[in-house]
Design a protein around this motif. Structure first.
Motif, PDB file in Angstrom:
ATOM      1  N   PHE A  93      -2.064  -3.461   4.187  1.00 42.54           N
ATOM      2  CA  PHE A  93      -3.456  -3.132   3.831  1.00 42.54           C
ATOM      3  C   PHE A  93      -3.565  -1.659   3.467  1.00 42.54           C
ATOM      4  O   PHE A  93      -2.665  -0.872   3.776  1.00 42.54           O
ATOM      5  N   ASP A  94      -4.670  -1.308   2.808  1.00 38.18           N
ATOM      6  CA  ASP A  94      -4.974   0.094   2.554  1.00 38.18           C
ATOM      7  C   ASP A  94      -5.852   0.610   3.683  1.00 38.18           C
ATOM      8  O   ASP A  94      -6.454  -0.182   4.430  1.00 38.18           O
ATOM      9  N   TYR A  95      -5.921   1.926   3.792  1.00 43.69           N
ATOM     10  CA  TYR A  95      -6.668   2.554   4.886  1.00 43.69           C
ATOM     11  C   TYR A  95      -7.602   3.607   4.313  1.00 43.69           C
ATOM     12  O   TYR A  95      -7.212   4.369   3.431  1.00 43.69           O
ATOM     13  N   ASP A 115     -11.681   2.910   8.757  1.00 43.63           N
ATOM     14  CA  ASP A 115     -11.745   3.602  10.046  1.00 43.63           C
ATOM     15  C   ASP A 115     -13.066   4.375  10.099  1.00 43.63           C
ATOM     16  O   ASP A 115     -13.308   5.249   9.264  1.00 43.63           O
ATOM     17  N   ALA A 155       0.854  -1.211   0.000  1.00 44.66           N
ATOM     18  CA  ALA A 155       0.000   0.000   0.000  1.00 44.66           C
ATOM     19  C   ALA A 155       0.876   1.242   0.000  1.00 44.66           C
ATOM     20  O   ALA A 155       1.958   1.245   0.592  1.00 44.66           O
ATOM     21  N   LYS A 156       0.391   2.256  -0.689  1.00 46.17           N
ATOM     22  CA  LYS A 156       1.173   3.499  -0.827  1.00 46.17           C
ATOM     23  C   LYS A 156       1.422   4.177   0.515  1.00 46.17           C
ATOM     24  O   LYS A 156       0.569   4.166   1.391  1.00 46.17           O
ATOM     25  N   VAL A 193      -1.469   6.434  10.550  1.00 43.11           N
ATOM     26  CA  VAL A 193      -2.357   7.234   9.695  1.00 43.11           C
ATOM     27  C   VAL A 193      -3.538   7.818  10.470  1.00 43.11           C
ATOM     28  O   VAL A 193      -4.133   8.816  10.052  1.00 43.11           O
ATOM     29  N   GLU A 194      -3.881   7.202  11.605  1.00 38.67           N
ATOM     30  CA  GLU A 194      -4.981   7.727  12.418  1.00 38.67           C
ATOM     31  C   GLU A 194      -4.592   9.028  13.106  1.00 38.67           C
ATOM     32  O   GLU A 194      -5.450   9.732  13.639  1.00 38.67           O
ATOM     33  N   GLN A 197       1.610   7.252   3.021  1.00 37.73           N
ATOM     34  CA  GLN A 197       0.796   8.466   3.129  1.00 37.73           C
ATOM     35  C   GLN A 197       1.566   9.519   3.915  1.00 37.73           C
ATOM     36  O   GLN A 197       2.369   9.189   4.785  1.00 37.73           O
ATOM     37  N   LEU A 241     -12.506  -0.583  11.499  1.00 35.92           N
ATOM     38  CA  LEU A 241     -11.636  -0.179  12.605  1.00 35.92           C
ATOM     39  C   LEU A 241     -12.376   0.886  13.413  1.00 35.92           C
ATOM     40  O   LEU A 241     -12.720   1.940  12.881  1.00 35.92           O
ATOM     41  N   PRO A 253       0.068   2.509   5.721  1.00 32.78           N
ATOM     42  CA  PRO A 253      -1.133   2.355   6.555  1.00 32.78           C
ATOM     43  C   PRO A 253      -0.965   1.302   7.651  1.00 32.78           C
ATOM     44  O   PRO A 253      -1.560   1.417   8.722  1.00 32.78           O
ATOM     45  N   ARG A 254      -0.143   0.276   7.398  1.00 35.89           N
ATOM     46  CA  ARG A 254      -0.039  -0.809   8.383  1.00 35.89           C
ATOM     47  C   ARG A 254       0.903  -0.462   9.541  1.00 35.89           C
ATOM     48  O   ARG A 254       1.026  -1.248  10.481  1.00 35.89           O
ATOM     49  N   LEU A 286      -2.893   3.237  14.567  1.00 37.13           N
ATOM     50  CA  LEU A 286      -2.189   3.315  13.286  1.00 37.13           C
ATOM     51  C   LEU A 286      -1.645   4.727  13.136  1.00 37.13           C
ATOM     52  O   LEU A 286      -2.311   5.698  13.506  1.00 37.13           O
TER      53      LEU A 286
END
Ligand SMILES: Cc1cc2nc3c(=O)[nH]c(=O)nc-3n(C[C@H](O)[C@H](O)[C@H](O)COP(=O)(O)OP(=O)(O)OC[C@H]3O[C@@H](n4cnc5c(N)ncnc54)[C@H](O)[C@@H]3O)c2cc1C
Ligand code: FES
Ligand code: FES
Lengths: 158, 291
Positions: free
Chosen positions: B4-6, B51, A2-3, A68-69, A5, B29, A22-23, A66
């Motif tokens: 995974f993607d988010y 999410d 996954a790209k 990204v969150e 971010q 999530l 993301p992971r 995460l």
């Protein structure tokens, strides 16, 4: 894969940008991406509290967030609590009270304690033990930690 | 952690659309305190993590027009116990959210996630069940509601089909002279999985007699169970310790626990009786105080 971010967050009062997959957990992003190695990896599954940071003022285990969150969030790590190279009274109390041995749990304890004293300036012993139950220590037997928190709370009275 | 993607949609419709995308294996999530552990340990697989914390509706925590409570599925435990009105009216729920993990877990964990994860030992499920709470579910074709008591179908299994999202848990109004309580038994003082747990609800009439009783036990069957015979033994009676002791004995018959490292069958049955009795005592005190 996954790209990656680009995430923008306020970390210890400073706006920071970092790239992450993301992971990746917030803990990984802080330690590997931002070189903020104060938060420790103990269990990596939410049980030990060594990775505790404050996310928008609330203590969280950064291994279960995460990266990204964290977009747009305010994050405080143990690196942010000593101002101008001078230890905070809370840190001083841990040091003077010998509330650490190997020290792996200490950054996590400091962050949860900071959140606790912000909300309850004079917690009872029971409140201290209950609120710090998410932080595990393999070395101290906890009593010295509880005393250090009490000393810090008393210090704030004067 | 697996790759995974988010995505963090801001509307329920977008979330449902992402969750139903046939080209993805998506998971929801919320607080992440269960799902991130499962993904890391590869006990669950995902190509897309959705999410749901940015969806306004799922963050709502408010009284309903009828006087009940609307609890958005993404509201954290610590937000719940900081609301004085909830502590007053839905005290068994607050008893539970205060002991889900430690503070760091409560900052993130949601009651919605606790319900969807459907662990037999989940702390919030017996309180939801005694209040007759209702789950509101968004699907691609609209909305449906169902009693929370029917939401879990087995160990870590729930009724949600692919693409469905739990939006909220809706509690009916809290009548006067009613009270409830939740307790669990764990070997440590804090932070552990229940060996057994129980929630009780009592509603008294003006003369002080029990009008309605509900007892729900957890960690002693694949899903939370109602102790119906114990409930029936209480109706029409005046609350007292002797009565609650009898109800406790009856409650333990509703349990069908397993033997494991946390406790034997007999131990868990005994705990059901003790926890039912204790939660009934507290529920009765709270009901009498709720004039
Ligand atoms: C250290 C630690 C201690 C813990 N202690 C306790 C405890 O004492 N008691 C207890 O009961 N639990 C405990 N747990 C488990 C966990 O914290 C709870 O089950 C929590 O309530 C889960 O909420 P969440 O928002 O974090 O869920 P998530 O991990 O985000 O989600 C849980 C599951 O539900 C699904 N899901 C979440 N929200 C929705 C939705 N709106 N619609 C559809 N599906 C959804 C997810 O896909 C996932 O499968 C603990 C966990 C840890 C790591
Ligand atoms: S490393 Fe995060 S809780 Fe142990
Ligand atoms: S001092 Fe070693 S774990 Fe706490």
């Amino acid at each position: 894969m996954a790209k990656k971010q680009l995430i923008t967050a306020t970390i210890n009062g400073e706006q920071r940008e970092f790239a992450c997959e993301p992971r990746q957990s917030l803990l990984e992003a802080l330690r590997d991406g931002l070189q903020l190695t104060g938060a420790k990896e103990g269990c990596n599954n939410g049980n030990c509290g060594a990775c505790t940071v404050l996310l928008d003022g609330e203590p969280v285990v950064s291994c279960l967030v995460l990266a990204v969150e964290a977009e747009g969030a305010e994050i405080e790590t143990v690196e942010g609590i000593a101002a101008g190279g001078k230890l905070q009274p809370l840190q001083q109390c841990f040091l003077e009270g010998a509330a650490l041995q190997c020290g792996v749990c200490t950054p996590g304890f400091l962050m949860t304690t900071k959140a606790l004293l912000d909300r309850i300036p004079h917690p009872s012993e029971e409140e201290i033990r209950f609120q710090l139950a998410g932080n595990l220590c393999r070395c101290t037997g906890y009593d010295k930690i509880v005393r250090a928190v009490q000393a810090a709370a008393e210090g704030e009275q004067t | 952690m697996q790759d995974f993607d988010y995505a963090a949609p801001i509307s329920t419709n977008d979330a449902v659309r992402l969750l139903s995308d046939p080209s993805q294996k998506s998971v929801v999530l919320a607080g992440g305190t269960d799902i991130l552990v499962l993904l890391r340990e590869r006990r669950r697989r995902a190509t897309l993590v959705v999410d749901v914390k940015k969806i306004a509706e799922l963050n709502e925590l408010a009284m309903t027009a009828e006087g009940g409570l609307f609890l958005g599925a993404a509201v954290s435990c610590s937000r719940i116990y900081r609301e004085a009105a909830i502590a007053q009216n839905y005290s068994a729920l607050v008893d539970a959210v205060k002991i889900i993990g430690g503070w760091q877990i409560q900052s993130r964990a949601t009651v919605g996630g606790n319900l969807c994860n459907a662990s037999p030992a989940a702390d919030s499920i017996p309180p939801l069940a005694i209040y007759d709470a209702v789950a509101e579910i968004a699907t691609h074709s609209g909305r449906r509601q169902m009693p929370v008591a029917e939401f879990c179908t087995g160990v870590c299994k729930n009724v949600l089909a692919r693409g469905e999202l739990l939006v909220a848990i809706i509690f009916p109004p809290h009548p006067k002279l009613s009270g409830a309580a939740y307790q669990r038994f764990i070997p440590r003082n804090e932070m552990d999985i229940a060996v057994a747990n129980a929630a009780s609800y009592l509603e008294l009439d003006k003369a002080g007699k029990i009008q309605k009783a509900r007892i729900v036990l957890g960690a002693v069957a694949p899903t939370a169970v109602r102790a119906s015979a114990a409930e029936e033994s209480l109706v029409g009676q005046e609350p007292n310790e002797e009565l609650f002791a009898i109800a406790g004995e009856l409650a333990q018959q509703a349990a069908s626990p397993i033997d494991d490292m946390r406790g034997t069958v007999e131990y868990r049955q005994h705990l059901c009786s003790v926890l039912s009795r204790r939660t009934l005592t507290i529920a009765a005190e709270r009901a009498a105080a709720n004039k």
